[in-house]
Design a protein around this motif. Structure first.
Motif, PDB file in Angstrom:
ATOM      1  N   THR A 472      17.107  -3.580  72.918  1.00  0.00           N
ATOM      2  CA  THR A 472      18.395  -4.281  72.855  1.00  0.00           C
ATOM      3  C   THR A 472      18.377  -5.526  73.718  1.00  0.00           C
ATOM      4  O   THR A 472      17.947  -5.466  74.866  1.00  0.00           O
ATOM      5  N   THR A 473      18.835  -6.614  73.162  1.00  0.00           N
ATOM      6  CA  THR A 473      18.922  -7.961  73.757  1.00  0.00           C
ATOM      7  C   THR A 473      17.539  -8.554  74.077  1.00  0.00           C
ATOM      8  O   THR A 473      17.447  -9.578  74.739  1.00  0.00           O
ATOM      9  N   LYS A 474      16.484  -7.933  73.581  1.00  0.00           N
ATOM     10  CA  LYS A 474      15.136  -8.504  73.808  1.00  0.00           C
ATOM     11  C   LYS A 474      14.946  -9.699  72.862  1.00  0.00           C
ATOM     12  O   LYS A 474      15.186  -9.581  71.657  1.00  0.00           O
ATOM     13  N   PRO A 475      14.460 -10.832  73.409  1.00  0.00           N
ATOM     14  CA  PRO A 475      14.336 -12.013  72.544  1.00  0.00           C
ATOM     15  C   PRO A 475      13.223 -11.906  71.505  1.00  0.00           C
ATOM     16  O   PRO A 475      13.172 -12.703  70.580  1.00  0.00           O
ATOM     17  N   ASP A 476      12.326 -10.909  71.662  1.00  0.00           N
ATOM     18  CA  ASP A 476      11.268 -10.806  70.654  1.00  0.00           C
ATOM     19  C   ASP A 476      11.586  -9.777  69.570  1.00  0.00           C
ATOM     20  O   ASP A 476      10.697  -9.393  68.801  1.00  0.00           O
ATOM     21  N   ASN A 477      12.806  -9.335  69.456  1.00  0.00           N
ATOM     22  CA  ASN A 477      13.197  -8.492  68.315  1.00  0.00           C
ATOM     23  C   ASN A 477      12.931  -9.237  67.011  1.00  0.00           C
ATOM     24  O   ASN A 477      13.086 -10.458  66.952  1.00  0.00           O
ATOM     25  N   ARG A 478      12.553  -8.495  65.981  1.00  0.00           N
ATOM     26  CA  ARG A 478      12.240  -9.118  64.701  1.00  0.00           C
ATOM     27  C   ARG A 478      13.215  -8.657  63.622  1.00  0.00           C
ATOM     28  O   ARG A 478      13.653  -7.509  63.634  1.00  0.00           O
ATOM     29  N   ASN A 479      13.485  -9.547  62.688  1.00  0.00           N
ATOM     30  CA  ASN A 479      14.234  -9.170  61.476  1.00  0.00           C
ATOM     31  C   ASN A 479      13.229  -8.817  60.394  1.00  0.00           C
ATOM     32  O   ASN A 479      13.165  -9.455  59.343  1.00  0.00           O
ATOM     33  N   ASN A 480      12.421  -7.806  60.646  1.00  0.00           N
ATOM     34  CA  ASN A 480      11.389  -7.495  59.654  1.00  0.00           C
ATOM     35  C   ASN A 480      11.796  -6.307  58.781  1.00  0.00           C
ATOM     36  O   ASN A 480      12.845  -5.683  58.981  1.00  0.00           O
ATOM     37  N   TRP A 481      10.955  -6.015  57.801  1.00  0.00           N
ATOM     38  CA  TRP A 481      11.285  -4.948  56.852  1.00  0.00           C
ATOM     39  C   TRP A 481      11.277  -3.582  57.532  1.00  0.00           C
ATOM     40  O   TRP A 481      11.996  -2.675  57.136  1.00  0.00           O
ATOM     41  N   LYS A 482      10.498  -3.444  58.605  1.00  0.00           N
ATOM     42  CA  LYS A 482      10.495  -2.182  59.351  1.00  0.00           C
ATOM     43  C   LYS A 482      11.907  -1.860  59.859  1.00  0.00           C
ATOM     44  O   LYS A 482      12.377  -0.725  59.763  1.00  0.00           O
ATOM     45  N   ALA A 483      12.569  -2.876  60.400  1.00  0.00           N
ATOM     46  CA  ALA A 483      13.939  -2.680  60.885  1.00  0.00           C
ATOM     47  C   ALA A 483      14.882  -2.439  59.714  1.00  0.00           C
ATOM     48  O   ALA A 483      15.709  -1.518  59.733  1.00  0.00           O
ATOM     49  N   ALA A 484      14.746  -3.263  58.689  1.00  0.00           N
ATOM     50  CA  ALA A 484      15.718  -3.224  57.588  1.00  0.00           C
ATOM     51  C   ALA A 484      15.639  -1.926  56.802  1.00  0.00           C
ATOM     52  O   ALA A 484      16.669  -1.356  56.415  1.00  0.00           O
ATOM     53  N   ILE A 485      14.426  -1.419  56.558  1.00  0.00           N
ATOM     54  CA  ILE A 485      14.349  -0.185  55.758  1.00  0.00           C
ATOM     55  C   ILE A 485      14.876   1.002  56.569  1.00  0.00           C
ATOM     56  O   ILE A 485      15.459   1.942  56.009  1.00  0.00           O
ATOM     57  N   ALA A 486      14.725   0.937  57.897  1.00  0.00           N
ATOM     58  CA  ALA A 486      15.293   2.009  58.731  1.00  0.00           C
ATOM     59  C   ALA A 486      16.818   1.978  58.627  1.00  0.00           C
ATOM     60  O   ALA A 486      17.477   3.025  58.535  1.00  0.00           O
ATOM     61  N   GLU A 487      17.387   0.765  58.613  1.00  0.00           N
ATOM     62  CA  GLU A 487      18.846   0.647  58.440  1.00  0.00           C
ATOM     63  C   GLU A 487      19.264   1.182  57.065  1.00  0.00           C
ATOM     64  O   GLU A 487      20.288   1.866  56.937  1.00  0.00           O
ATOM     65  N   ALA A 488      18.448   0.884  56.052  1.00  0.00           N
ATOM     66  CA  ALA A 488      18.776   1.357  54.695  1.00  0.00           C
ATOM     67  C   ALA A 488      18.796   2.875  54.659  1.00  0.00           C
ATOM     68  O   ALA A 488      19.706   3.491  54.081  1.00  0.00           O
ATOM     69  N   ALA A 489      17.795   3.494  55.282  1.00  0.00           N
ATOM     70  CA  ALA A 489      17.738   4.965  55.303  1.00  0.00           C
ATOM     71  C   ALA A 489      18.994   5.511  55.989  1.00  0.00           C
ATOM     72  O   ALA A 489      19.634   6.450  55.502  1.00  0.00           O
ATOM     73  N   PHE A 490      19.339   4.894  57.117  1.00  0.00           N
ATOM     74  CA  PHE A 490      20.529   5.319  57.862  1.00  0.00           C
ATOM     75  C   PHE A 490      21.795   5.145  57.019  1.00  0.00           C
ATOM     76  O   PHE A 490      22.693   5.998  57.016  1.00  0.00           O
ATOM     77  N   MET A 491      21.853   4.051  56.280  1.00  0.00           N
ATOM     78  CA  MET A 491      23.061   3.759  55.496  1.00  0.00           C
ATOM     79  C   MET A 491      23.267   4.748  54.352  1.00  0.00           C
ATOM     80  O   MET A 491      24.387   4.965  53.908  1.00  0.00           O
ATOM     81  N   THR A 492      22.181   5.361  53.879  1.00  0.00           N
ATOM     82  CA  THR A 492      22.400   6.421  52.880  1.00  0.00           C
ATOM     83  C   THR A 492      23.226   7.539  53.516  1.00  0.00           C
ATOM     84  O   THR A 492      24.054   8.160  52.855  1.00  0.00           O
ATOM     85  N   GLY A 493      23.003   7.757  54.827  1.00  0.00           N
ATOM     86  CA  GLY A 493      23.784   8.778  55.545  1.00  0.00           C
ATOM     87  C   GLY A 493      25.234   8.359  55.710  1.00  0.00           C
ATOM     88  O   GLY A 493      26.148   9.196  55.644  1.00  0.00           O
ATOM     89  N   LEU A 494      25.457   7.054  55.935  1.00  0.00           N
ATOM     90  CA  LEU A 494      26.842   6.571  56.021  1.00  0.00           C
ATOM     91  C   LEU A 494      27.544   6.821  54.687  1.00  0.00           C
ATOM     92  O   LEU A 494      28.682   7.288  54.630  1.00  0.00           O
ATOM     93  N   GLU A 495      26.842   6.510  53.619  1.00  0.00           N
ATOM     94  CA  GLU A 495      27.456   6.624  52.300  1.00  0.00           C
ATOM     95  C   GLU A 495      27.686   8.087  51.910  1.00  0.00           C
ATOM     96  O   GLU A 495      28.734   8.430  51.366  1.00  0.00           O
ATOM     97  N   ARG A 496      26.697   8.931  52.208  1.00  0.00           N
ATOM     98  CA  ARG A 496      26.867  10.361  51.895  1.00  0.00           C
ATOM     99  C   ARG A 496      28.088  10.931  52.594  1.00  0.00           C
ATOM    100  O   ARG A 496      28.686  11.899  52.151  1.00  0.00           O
ATOM    101  N   ASN A 497      28.421  10.320  53.739  1.00  0.00           N
ATOM    102  CA  ASN A 497      29.549  10.802  54.536  1.00  0.00           C
ATOM    103  C   ASN A 497      30.724   9.841  54.471  1.00  0.00           C
ATOM    104  O   ASN A 497      31.459   9.659  55.444  1.00  0.00           O
ATOM    105  N   GLY A 498      30.892   9.262  53.328  1.00  0.00           N
ATOM    106  CA  GLY A 498      31.962   8.271  53.163  1.00  0.00           C
ATOM    107  C   GLY A 498      33.356   8.848  53.336  1.00  0.00           C
ATOM    108  O   GLY A 498      34.328   8.100  53.458  1.00  0.00           O
TER     109      GLY A 498
END
Ligand code: AHR
Length: 652
Positions: A472-498
């Motif tokens: 968190t707040t590290k300047p070398d954080n990346r907007n890469n697919w590794k981050a994004a697909i983890a968010e996508a997996a998590f978001m399936t949980g948000l949706e399942r629990n809508g």
């Protein structure tokens, strides 16, 4: 606005069962029983003026410090010195900051140029330069008064000091008056400057000096930057949360965000230091201020334009608890509560009411349909609870129709998260805002986070989240697919629990490549261009494919699924994230659908977890559309390695 309740069609429960038959994942969708409703506002955007997101970004004013109200009132303004035959810099006048007889009391400083020789000039450097496009038009305007000079020539120059557009303002007298002209640029550059030359000796007073693109979103005179709004509009977000974020709180109470100073006449809006200007030693931005050209009216209008609900967050009488933690006394809280009551009137009140009248005067007599307000941003502790109670008493008594969003603090677990939740349950709060800036693995591991949440308690707003590849707040954080697909997996949980999770938004939203403070961010831009990150496209795919009823689903290792139906379009929507380095065969059995036909497919992914989008390859990771056969209610497909896939199947 999307509305789940408009259509009445037979309601289905879609029961998704995921089994493994050999290496084939079998997903069973049972469309024969009713399921819980999901908010059509589920996936939205979080806007905060961080990373030059407003001034220098979404708000496309090109002149920085246009009202001379920065703490150094001459910041970004420079004299043009002429070099004489002997090589000496020859002053033809001087710049001075004055406060006598200002344009108005909210805007007390102005620039006085004392001209000793015709042709005296000075220039503004813009926001890391000015983005100007060939053939585009720019409105140059200023409030001026003068004794002597009769005209001022504006010259836009490129990074080589070549003239690429000019315009002239004329006819001043000794009274403040607004003058404007339109300049057409003859070249494209990221780093233009605005130079001003005065025609005759004497004095010239200037304030609200502006160079503003004509071609804004919806061509509005004080409009927003088109490419950035388009990216937001393409997402079809369910809501827009604004104006933050910690910017709501301020580092001290005196510098908190006050919505009332951000509406009405532009020249009356009070400039304020942006709290992110020196928050991080590694990314100082001493020239970061808030002009409030993008203020609460414009935020409401933006939300309306892109079909989203507005979600303003207000200061609850507490400055940032990571900074001063200054807290308003309970007896002084009425001012803050009144701000909230007045905001509801500004958004929804009749034009005959004082704040409704201002909304109408600003060009929007119709209400903005405000239904939610955040009380405090990322607050926690007993002082917060005490203050919330006073807010809630006043707001619920006067506006029971408005839902209140409250905070569970800065972290997703432990203290103060647990005790805040216990209090919110006791107090029967409406919606609790949770924040998680966590590692990608946390998002994968927490895809079932809400499976066991209390169904009868407050609803959840996953109000700020983003996978942090470095920390968190590290300047070398990346907007890469590794981050994004983890968010996508998590978001399936948000949706399942809508039924529990009402809303969710990635944060922060926008970042200027030359002026950011916080990484990662959903959208990156420079002075002319912008692109969505893989994280942006994950948000976009979910927001564009939100249904109206959810389906309970079981997942298995490496595969994350959710499903909904959309009663408006009569479709089943199945989402599957394959978090494996190999392709995954899948059989989707759609119980209750016996027809054959084609399903629409959206696939987002990359076999390279390090893949990132960039100005050079803005769509390296982006959604791709295709179709797949549905044979007697069954889909046979192969999920690509590291991918998010959405299937839209007609129920008819
Ligand atoms: O999104 C950046 C910051 O993270 C927000 O301003 C704040 O609410 C959180 O700490």
């Amino acid at each position: 606005m999307r509305n789940a309740n408009r259509l009445s069609i037979p309601v289905f429960i879609l029961l998704v069962r995921t089994l493994v038959h050999g290496s084939t994942a079998v997903v069973t969708v049972d469309a024969t029983h009713p399921g819980a409703a999901i908010s059509p506002q589920m996936f939205g955007v979080f806007f905060e003026d961080i990373n030059f997101a407003a001034d220098g970004g979404l708000y496309p004013e090109l002149v920085k410090n246009r009202s001379f109200e920065f703490s150094d009132p001459l910041m970004s303004w420079h004299e043009i010195l002429l070099i004489d035959a002997k090589g000496l810099a020859k002053p033809r006048g001087e710049m001075d900051i004055r406060t006598e007889s200002p344009l108005n009391q909210s805007n007390p400083h102005y620039l006085r140029v004392k001209v000793t020789e015709a042709g005296y000039g000075f220039w503004n450097s813009g926001y890391r330069g000015m983005g100007v496009e060939s053939n585009a038009e720019y409105r140059f305007s200023a409030y001026l008064r003068a004794g002597g000079p009769k005209s001022i020539r504006a010259v836009i120059t490129d990074e080589n000091n070549k003239e690429i557009g000019t315009g002239t303002l004329t006819g001043f007298d000794e009274h403040w008056k607004k003058y404007e002209t339109v300049i057409r640029a003859s070249a494209t550059t990221q780093h233009a400057h605005l130079n001003l030359f005065v025609d005759a000796p004497g004095y010239l007073d200037l304030d609200m000096v502006s160079l503003f693109p004509i071609d804004t979103w919806k061509q509005r005179p004080n409009g927003l930057r088109k490419d950035l709004v388009q990216l937001l509009a393409d997402m079809h977000p369910g809501f827009v949360r604004f104006p933050g974020g910690c910017i709501v709180e301020g580092r001290q109470l005196a510098t908190r965000y006050r919505w009332k100073t951000t509406v009405g006449d532009l020249a009356q809006r009070q400039t304020l230091t942006n709290r992110w200007n020196d928050e991080f030693d590694q990314r100082p931005a001493p020239d970061y201020f808030q002009s409030f050209g993008l203020g609460f009216f414009e935020y409401f209008q933006l939300a309306e334009d892109i079909g989203a609900r507005p979600l303003p967050i207000l200061n609850c009488g507490m400055a940032c608890q990571f900074n001063s933690s200054e807290t308003a006394k309970l007896e002084d809280l009425q001012e803050y509560i009144q701000d909230a009551l007045d905001l509801i009137e500004f958004a929804n009140g009749p034009v005959s009411s004082p704040w409704g009248a201002l909304r109408a005067k600003m060009g929007h007599p119709e209400p903005f349909h405000l239904t939610m307000i955040g009380v405090g941003n990322e607050q926690w502790g007993a002082r917060y609870l005490e203050r919330y109670k006073l807010f809630a008493a006043a707001l619920k008594a006067n506006h029971p129709e408005i839902e209140l969003v409250v905070s569970a603090g800065p972290a997703p677990a432990g203290e103060p998260f647990e005790s805040m939740w216990a209090n919110w349950r006791d107090m029967k709060a409406d919606i609790v805002d949770e924040h998680y800036y966590m590692a990608p693995d946390w998002f994968l591991a927490n895809s079932g986070r809400y499976d066991h949440y209390d169904r009868s308690g407050p609803k959840v707003f996953a109000g700020e989240y983003a996978a942090q590849t470095s920390g968190t707040t590290k300047p070398d954080n990346r907007n890469n697919w590794k981050a994004a697909i983890a968010e996508a997996a998590f978001m399936t949980g948000l949706e399942r629990n809508g039924d529990v999770v009402r809303m969710a938004s990635y944060a922060p939203l926008l970042a200027h490549v030359d002026a950011w403070q916080w990484k990662p961010d959903a959208i990156w831009f420079d002075n002319l261009r912008s692109f969505g990150t893989p994280d942006y496209y994950v948000q976009s795919v979910f927001a564009n494919n939100v249904g109206t009823r959810i389906v309970p689903v079981t997942s298995q290792e490496g595969l994350y699924t959710s499903a909904t139906i959309d009663e408006r379009t009569h479709e089943v929507l199945v989402k599957a994230v394959n978090h494996n380095s190999t392709e995954r065969p899948v059989e989707i059995q759609l119980k209750g659908i016996s027809e054959s036909g084609k399903a629409q497919v959206t696939t987002l992914g990359s076999s390279d977890l390090n893949a990132e989008n960039s100005f050079e390859q803005p769509k390296l990771v982006r959604p791709r559309a295709s179709t797949v056969e549905v044979k007697a209610g069954t889909i046979q497909a192969r999920l690509p390695p590291y991918s998010l896939t959405v299937y839209r199947i007609s129920l008819q």
